[in-house]
Each structure stands twice: as structure tokens, then as C-alpha cells.
Design a protein around this motif. Sequence first.
Motif, PDB file in Angstrom:
ATOM      1  N   CYS A  62       0.842  -1.196   0.000  1.00 40.31           N
ATOM      2  CA  CYS A  62       0.000   0.000   0.000  1.00 40.31           C
ATOM      3  C   CYS A  62       0.875   1.243   0.000  1.00 40.31           C
ATOM      4  O   CYS A  62       2.077   1.182   0.299  1.00 40.31           O
ATOM      5  CB  CYS A  62      -0.935   0.017   1.209  1.00 40.31           C
ATOM      6  N   ASN A  63       0.257   2.356  -0.345  1.00 38.85           N
ATOM      7  CA  ASN A  63       0.940   3.644  -0.250  1.00 38.85           C
ATOM      8  C   ASN A  63       1.377   3.857   1.203  1.00 38.85           C
ATOM      9  O   ASN A  63       0.593   3.673   2.136  1.00 38.85           O
ATOM     10  CB  ASN A  63      -0.019   4.757  -0.689  1.00 38.85           C
ATOM     11  N   ASP A  64       2.632   4.242   1.392  1.00 36.37           N
ATOM     12  CA  ASP A  64       3.134   4.425   2.757  1.00 36.37           C
ATOM     13  C   ASP A  64       2.381   5.527   3.494  1.00 36.37           C
ATOM     14  O   ASP A  64       2.407   5.577   4.733  1.00 36.37           O
ATOM     15  CB  ASP A  64       4.629   4.734   2.718  1.00 36.37           C
ATOM     16  N   ALA A  65       1.704   6.413   2.763  1.00 38.25           N
ATOM     17  CA  ALA A  65       0.893   7.463   3.392  1.00 38.25           C
ATOM     18  C   ALA A  65      -0.494   6.971   3.797  1.00 38.25           C
ATOM     19  O   ALA A  65      -1.230   7.695   4.474  1.00 38.25           O
ATOM     20  CB  ALA A  65       0.757   8.655   2.447  1.00 38.25           C
ATOM     21  N   ASN A  66      -0.852   5.758   3.394  1.00 40.81           N
ATOM     22  CA  ASN A  66      -2.187   5.224   3.640  1.00 40.81           C
ATOM     23  C   ASN A  66      -2.225   4.556   5.020  1.00 40.81           C
ATOM     24  O   ASN A  66      -2.077   3.336   5.156  1.00 40.81           O
ATOM     25  CB  ASN A  66      -2.571   4.229   2.547  1.00 40.81           C
ATOM     26  N   ALA A  67      -2.430   5.365   6.041  1.00 43.42           N
ATOM     27  CA  ALA A  67      -2.391   4.863   7.415  1.00 43.42           C
ATOM     28  C   ALA A  67      -3.468   3.803   7.654  1.00 43.42           C
ATOM     29  O   ALA A  67      -3.242   2.840   8.398  1.00 43.42           O
ATOM     30  CB  ALA A  67      -2.556   6.018   8.397  1.00 43.42           C
TER      31      ALA A  67
ATOM     32  N   ALA B  25      -3.238  -4.042   7.629  1.00 41.13           N
ATOM     33  CA  ALA B  25      -2.240  -5.088   7.422  1.00 41.13           C
ATOM     34  C   ALA B  25      -1.709  -5.613   8.749  1.00 41.13           C
ATOM     35  O   ALA B  25      -1.590  -6.831   8.966  1.00 41.13           O
ATOM     36  CB  ALA B  25      -1.099  -4.558   6.560  1.00 41.13           C
ATOM     37  N   GLU B  26      -1.382  -4.706   9.648  1.00 42.77           N
ATOM     38  CA  GLU B  26      -0.840  -5.116  10.947  1.00 42.77           C
ATOM     39  C   GLU B  26      -1.892  -5.854  11.767  1.00 42.77           C
ATOM     40  O   GLU B  26      -1.588  -6.852  12.432  1.00 42.77           O
ATOM     41  CB  GLU B  26      -0.323  -3.881  11.683  1.00 42.77           C
ATOM     42  N   ARG B  27      -3.125  -5.383  11.719  1.00 40.78           N
ATOM     43  CA  ARG B  27      -4.206  -6.057  12.447  1.00 40.78           C
ATOM     44  C   ARG B  27      -4.419  -7.465  11.911  1.00 40.78           C
ATOM     45  O   ARG B  27      -4.659  -8.406  12.677  1.00 40.78           O
ATOM     46  CB  ARG B  27      -5.494  -5.238  12.328  1.00 40.78           C
ATOM     47  N   PHE B  28      -4.321  -7.651  10.589  1.00 37.93           N
ATOM     48  CA  PHE B  28      -4.528  -8.967   9.994  1.00 37.93           C
ATOM     49  C   PHE B  28      -3.383  -9.933  10.278  1.00 37.93           C
ATOM     50  O   PHE B  28      -3.514 -11.133  10.036  1.00 37.93           O
ATOM     51  CB  PHE B  28      -4.711  -8.848   8.477  1.00 37.93           C
TER      52      PHE B  28
ATOM     53  N   VAL C 222       3.460  -9.042   8.395  1.00 38.47           N
ATOM     54  CA  VAL C 222       4.734  -8.572   8.934  1.00 38.47           C
ATOM     55  C   VAL C 222       5.280  -7.468   8.026  1.00 38.47           C
ATOM     56  O   VAL C 222       5.390  -7.658   6.806  1.00 38.47           O
ATOM     57  CB  VAL C 222       5.745  -9.721   9.035  1.00 38.47           C
ATOM     58  N   PHE C 223       5.607  -6.325   8.598  1.00 37.44           N
ATOM     59  CA  PHE C 223       6.160  -5.206   7.837  1.00 37.44           C
ATOM     60  C   PHE C 223       7.563  -5.543   7.363  1.00 37.44           C
ATOM     61  O   PHE C 223       8.405  -6.020   8.128  1.00 37.44           O
ATOM     62  CB  PHE C 223       6.188  -3.960   8.720  1.00 37.44           C
ATOM     63  N   GLU C 224       7.841  -5.292   6.074  1.00 42.05           N
ATOM     64  CA  GLU C 224       9.142  -5.627   5.496  1.00 42.05           C
ATOM     65  C   GLU C 224       9.947  -4.409   5.076  1.00 42.05           C
ATOM     66  O   GLU C 224      11.144  -4.529   4.821  1.00 42.05           O
ATOM     67  CB  GLU C 224       8.949  -6.551   4.279  1.00 42.05           C
ATOM     68  N   GLY C 225       9.309  -3.261   4.941  1.00 40.89           N
ATOM     69  CA  GLY C 225      10.053  -2.073   4.550  1.00 40.89           C
ATOM     70  C   GLY C 225       9.286  -1.217   3.570  1.00 40.89           C
ATOM     71  O   GLY C 225       8.151  -1.519   3.208  1.00 40.89           O
ATOM     72  N   VAL C 226       9.922  -0.132   3.148  1.00 39.75           N
ATOM     73  CA  VAL C 226       9.309   0.829   2.228  1.00 39.75           C
ATOM     74  C   VAL C 226      10.155   0.942   0.976  1.00 39.75           C
ATOM     75  O   VAL C 226      11.370   1.149   1.055  1.00 39.75           O
ATOM     76  CB  VAL C 226       9.156   2.214   2.894  1.00 39.75           C
TER      77      VAL C 226
ATOM     78  N   THR D   5       5.966   2.817  -1.394  1.00 44.94           N
ATOM     79  CA  THR D   5       5.141   1.642  -1.140  1.00 44.94           C
ATOM     80  C   THR D   5       5.623   0.873   0.080  1.00 44.94           C
ATOM     81  O   THR D   5       6.788   0.462   0.141  1.00 44.94           O
ATOM     82  CB  THR D   5       5.132   0.715  -2.368  1.00 44.94           C
ATOM     83  N   ALA D   6       4.714   0.667   1.033  1.00 44.31           N
ATOM     84  CA  ALA D   6       4.996  -0.159   2.206  1.00 44.31           C
ATOM     85  C   ALA D   6       4.668  -1.613   1.867  1.00 44.31           C
ATOM     86  O   ALA D   6       3.605  -1.896   1.310  1.00 44.31           O
ATOM     87  CB  ALA D   6       4.162   0.306   3.393  1.00 44.31           C
ATOM     88  N   TRP D   7       5.589  -2.519   2.196  1.00 42.51           N
ATOM     89  CA  TRP D   7       5.451  -3.945   1.894  1.00 42.51           C
ATOM     90  C   TRP D   7       5.235  -4.726   3.185  1.00 42.51           C
ATOM     91  O   TRP D   7       5.932  -4.505   4.186  1.00 42.51           O
ATOM     92  CB  TRP D   7       6.703  -4.479   1.205  1.00 42.51           C
TER      93      TRP D   7
END
Length: 223
Positions: free
Chosen positions: A147-152, A158-161, A164-168, A182-184
Motif C-alpha cells: 500500500c501507499n506508505d501514506a495510507n495509514a 495489514a498489521e491487524r490482519f 509482517v512489515f518488510e520495509g518501504v 510503497t509499504a510492503w
Amino acid sequence: MNDALNWKPAGTPKAEPLEGRFIRLEKLDPARHGDDLWEVLQGPGSDPVLWDYLPYGPFAERAGFDHWLQGNAASRDPLFYSVIDRASGQVQGILSYMSIVPEQGRFEIGHIAFGAAMQRTPKGTEAVYLLGKLGFELGNRRLEWKCNDANARSKRAAERFGFVFEGVFRQHMVVKDRNRDTAWYSITDGEWPAVAAGFERWLSVDNQQPEGQVRTLETCRQG
């Protein structure tokens, strides 16, 4: 995790109906689903920020919206599903498999457009669970969320589901004439059983009461 030496390509999703407790997923069919989708995604009660981070929309005219639906329905990657509320029979959103790479065992869930009637209910969570479940049953090793890194809002989801955050990826895309970092996120096949068990506990009759949830999804994932 699958041993690379014994790796066999994953199966390909066929867009067969998927039944949940709250929703049913069906392959997007503009002729049957178009009226409901126009109402929930573009009507007066629709989410005002729905289109902010999507690469298309909003649609001022029904003709443009229908053309967009028809293109989505004809696509195999992304492979679009309509989300049907089991209680009312109304189509209340769409989402898709995308970046489907069976030879590497990789798939993504994206193009999510949920109407206001799905938000703050179990329905969107169940839709993501059903697609994740099928994807891993087909033999995939990795489920992605981008998703767009600005899309809080999308990052919180994603985190609730359980992703695991991998980076931007900086300056990854240009969308609607704006830069997109893009946040992955991902879930691997080794992580999925615990994540799936959390979904199942959260969606259960014991947890989803008429007055709302008893335990959060994050808590359900802990056992």
C-alpha cells in the motif's frame, strides 16, 4: 516453510465461490453485481475517502464505472471477487488476488474497495481470511500486502490482519500524478497456521456477539 529442493509450483485460483459466516465471495460479474456496487461505492452513503489511494476512481458517470467493472471482470491477474453480505444478499465491495506467481508460490491481496456497510464489521476481515486460506491451500509460500506508505488506514489493517512489515520502497510508483512510496508486508506459509487460527477464533460464534466482538483479532492470534 517448504524445502526449496522439494518445491512444486502452487495451484492457480479459479474464482470459485468461497463461503464464510458473514459473507460469500463470488467472481465479479458486472451484470449481476454492478447495481449494488455502484450504490455502495459511489452512492450518497459511500465512504468519502475510498478512492484516495486507489489508482482509479472516483467515477462521475455510471458508464465509466461499468467500463471499469467490465475490465476487472475480464482480468485473470488481478482476479476480482465481489463480496456479498449473506444476511441481505447485497454486494458490498470488491477485492482481488493480484501479482499471482504460482511458479514462485507468491500472491497478493489488493484492489480493495469496501462499501461503508462493510467497515467496522467482521465482513472485510472474513473476506481477507477466505482469500488467504485458499491461497495457502493452493500451495503458496507467501502472501503479500502492499500500500501507499501514506495510507495509514491500509497499514493499520495489514498489521491487524497479522502481516509482517518488510520495509518501504521509496519512489516506487507514480499514481494519479503523485509519488507513491510503497509499504510492503507479508505472511509466509510458516506463519499462516497461527494467523489463520486467530482469524477463526475472532470470526467464531463465541467471539462475534450481537453487541460486538469479545476479543480483538490481535488477542485471538495469541491463542
